[in-house]
Design a protein around this motif. Structure first.
Motif, short mmCIF file in Angstrom:
data_model
loop_
_atom_site.label_atom_id
_atom_site.label_comp_id
_atom_site.label_asym_id
_atom_site.label_seq_id
_atom_site.Cartn_x
_atom_site.Cartn_y
_atom_site.Cartn_z
N GLY A 180 36.43 48.53 49.95
CA GLY A 180 36.95 49.25 51.10
C GLY A 180 38.37 48.79 51.42
O GLY A 180 39.18 48.60 50.51
N ASN A 181 38.65 48.61 52.69
CA ASN A 181 39.99 48.21 53.10
C ASN A 181 39.92 46.96 53.97
O ASN A 181 40.74 46.75 54.85
N SER A 182 38.90 46.12 53.72
CA SER A 182 38.78 44.86 54.45
C SER A 182 39.30 43.73 53.57
O SER A 182 38.86 43.58 52.43
N PRO A 183 40.23 42.92 54.08
CA PRO A 183 40.77 41.83 53.25
C PRO A 183 39.70 40.82 52.83
O PRO A 183 39.88 40.13 51.82
N HIS A 184 38.60 40.76 53.57
CA HIS A 184 37.52 39.84 53.21
C HIS A 184 36.84 40.23 51.89
O HIS A 184 36.17 39.42 51.27
N GLU A 185 36.98 41.49 51.49
CA GLU A 185 36.31 41.97 50.28
C GLU A 185 37.01 41.53 49.00
O GLU A 185 36.39 41.53 47.93
N PHE A 186 38.30 41.21 49.11
CA PHE A 186 39.09 40.99 47.90
C PHE A 186 38.97 39.54 47.43
O PHE A 186 39.92 38.77 47.43
N LEU A 187 37.75 39.18 47.01
CA LEU A 187 37.44 37.81 46.59
C LEU A 187 37.78 37.63 45.12
O LEU A 187 37.72 38.58 44.34
N PRO A 188 38.11 36.38 44.72
CA PRO A 188 38.43 36.13 43.31
C PRO A 188 37.33 36.62 42.36
O PRO A 188 37.63 37.20 41.30
N ALA A 189 36.07 36.43 42.74
CA ALA A 189 34.97 36.84 41.86
C ALA A 189 35.01 38.34 41.58
O ALA A 189 34.56 38.81 40.53
N LYS A 190 35.56 39.08 42.52
CA LYS A 190 35.61 40.54 42.35
C LYS A 190 36.90 41.02 41.71
O LYS A 190 36.88 41.98 40.93
N VAL A 191 38.01 40.41 42.07
CA VAL A 191 39.29 41.05 41.73
C VAL A 191 40.18 40.26 40.76
O VAL A 191 41.17 40.82 40.26
N ALA A 192 39.86 38.99 40.48
CA ALA A 192 40.75 38.18 39.64
C ALA A 192 40.99 38.86 38.30
O ALA A 192 40.03 39.28 37.62
N GLY A 193 42.23 39.00 37.91
CA GLY A 193 42.58 39.59 36.63
C GLY A 193 42.45 41.10 36.56
O GLY A 193 42.73 41.70 35.52
N ARG A 194 42.05 41.73 37.67
CA ARG A 194 41.79 43.17 37.64
C ARG A 194 42.97 43.98 38.19
O ARG A 194 43.75 43.51 39.00
N ARG A 195 43.03 45.21 37.73
CA ARG A 195 43.94 46.18 38.33
C ARG A 195 43.13 47.01 39.34
O ARG A 195 42.00 47.39 39.06
N ILE A 196 43.75 47.27 40.49
CA ILE A 196 43.03 47.95 41.57
C ILE A 196 43.80 49.20 41.97
O ILE A 196 44.94 49.12 42.42
N ARG A 197 43.17 50.36 41.79
CA ARG A 197 43.76 51.61 42.30
C ARG A 197 43.37 51.76 43.76
O ARG A 197 42.19 51.74 44.08
N CYS A 198 44.36 51.93 44.62
CA CYS A 198 44.11 51.81 46.06
C CYS A 198 44.69 52.99 46.82
O CYS A 198 45.84 53.38 46.61
N THR A 199 43.91 53.56 47.72
CA THR A 199 44.44 54.60 48.61
C THR A 199 44.00 54.32 50.04
O THR A 199 42.83 54.03 50.29
N THR A 200 44.94 54.33 50.96
CA THR A 200 44.62 54.14 52.37
C THR A 200 45.36 55.20 53.18
O THR A 200 46.27 55.86 52.68
N THR A 201 44.97 55.34 54.45
CA THR A 201 45.51 56.43 55.25
C THR A 201 47.02 56.31 55.45
O THR A 201 47.78 57.21 55.14
#
Lengths: 235, 235
Positions: A77-98
């Motif tokens: 989602g758009n919560s900074p708490h979600e962007f944990l290393p286990a989930k996002v390290a080394g990944r590319r993230i396509r992001c859309t927000t309002t």
């Protein structure tokens, strides 16, 4: 150093030789800082949900929100708490927000700032020494007190970094707003128009994190359609 | 009472049932207040010099500025000191200015406020009790600290008039800016982007007058293309 603040993307006028700094403290640029702090490779801003879905490459994550909520089929989602290393390290993230993605698109390139990486971005700007415009994402086209606060924090941070400023009226007014509320930034965010909406939606913990000043050293750098940690930015 | 501030005309979104209040403290709405205070019958805003010249009727005066200066062939510039009873009492004045007229045109109708008639407009708004948007003329499309100051003064004036406000972020930020500078408004105007331009052009005396709070009781009312003193406004 000349410094300006555009209260919304609509008021931003790109100028040759100027650096743009995008601010969407609730919550896009805070999420960008969180993702890069957690070792994400890149954030790829998309204007629409369709653009994010259609552009997705193997291994990429999708993140974003509409009306502050997770988008069906998206990983984050758009919560900074979600962007944990286990989930996002080394990944590319396509992001859309309002608001945030659209603000970013108003500039060709630039830095992304939030309260959490305020000092790091200020130091980077001090090192660059170029005239700078802070572009507040705002609240659905309107002035947002949350971004105004972070813009003011950045102006104050530049002064703390020893930069001699030539501020415009908006920079002076934003700085004054920050100086008034700097002792309790999470509460100031919670009282803002967008913050109250998020509190009523159950996102109070996000405001606590978004309101933490100078927590991380990342310097999100936007160019060629991707946001990456600037080589000078720490993690 | 809901109160909003649009930092520039571009950010103003007309809404049914809302009252618009146009603010161009340096110097259009201060001149409007001065003209009505001196007994002018009406001010007729024109978007361009040509429109003012072509629309002129017998007996009408022309006023306005371009780059802060008198327009060739015009009777009056844009200094509130010029609008003396001997010149303007009973007269209709066709007026064009850089920012103010365009701001006014963004609204179909509304009131005009400056620092000089702040309390009178606040009392009128308190009596109407309708949701209100303060529209700052701004500085050539950019945020203007002078109008932000006057918008904040009006928000503070509404509170002083006993109105219970539901302010948006911009109203709160503008009010905070006014409260910081209320003890010396002419100096605050002189430090603003537009004010410094006027000071360097030799208009310091204008800033002294534009910065006088609650000097006059006129309530300029804009409708059907003309600004007249509201029947409830004093002189």
């Amino acid at each position: 150093m000349q410094i300006r603040v555009a209260a919304t993307p609509e008021l931003f006028r790109p100028r040759s030789g100027w650096i743009a700094v995008i601010i969407d403290v609730l919550r896009f640029t805070t999420c960008v800082a969180a993702a890069l702090q957690s070792g994400a490779d890149a954030i790829l801003p998309c204007a629409t949900v369709e653009e994010a879905l259609n552009g997705r490459q193997p291994g990429e994550l999708l993140s974003g929100e509409r009306q502050s909520r997770l988008i069906p089929g998206f990983d984050l989602g758009n919560s900074p708490h979600e962007f944990l290393p286990a989930k996002v390290a080394g990944r590319r993230i396509r992001c859309t927000t309002t608001n945030g993605t659209l603000a970013l698109r108003a500039a060709d390139s630039g830095l992304c700032a939030a309260l959490v990486n305020r000092a790091a971005v200020a130091r980077r700007l001090a090192g660059m020494g170029a005239p700078t415009c802070l572009v507040c994402a705002g609240n659905q086209g309107a002035f947002g007190g949350d971004d105004w606060l972070a813009a003011g924090a950045l102006v104050a941070g530049l002064r703390q970094a020893g930069v001699e400023l030539e501020p415009d009226d908006a920079s002076r007014a934003a700085e004054s707003w920050f100086l008034e509320y700097q002792m309790d930034l999470p509460s100031a965010l919670a009282r803002s128009d967008h913050g109250r909406h998020l509190v009523s939606g159950g996102f109070l913990a996000d405001l606590e994190l978004c309101g933490r000043l100078d927590l991380w050293e990342v310097v999100p750098d936007y160019r060629d359609g991707a946001i990456r940690n600037h080589p000078g930015g720490g993690v």
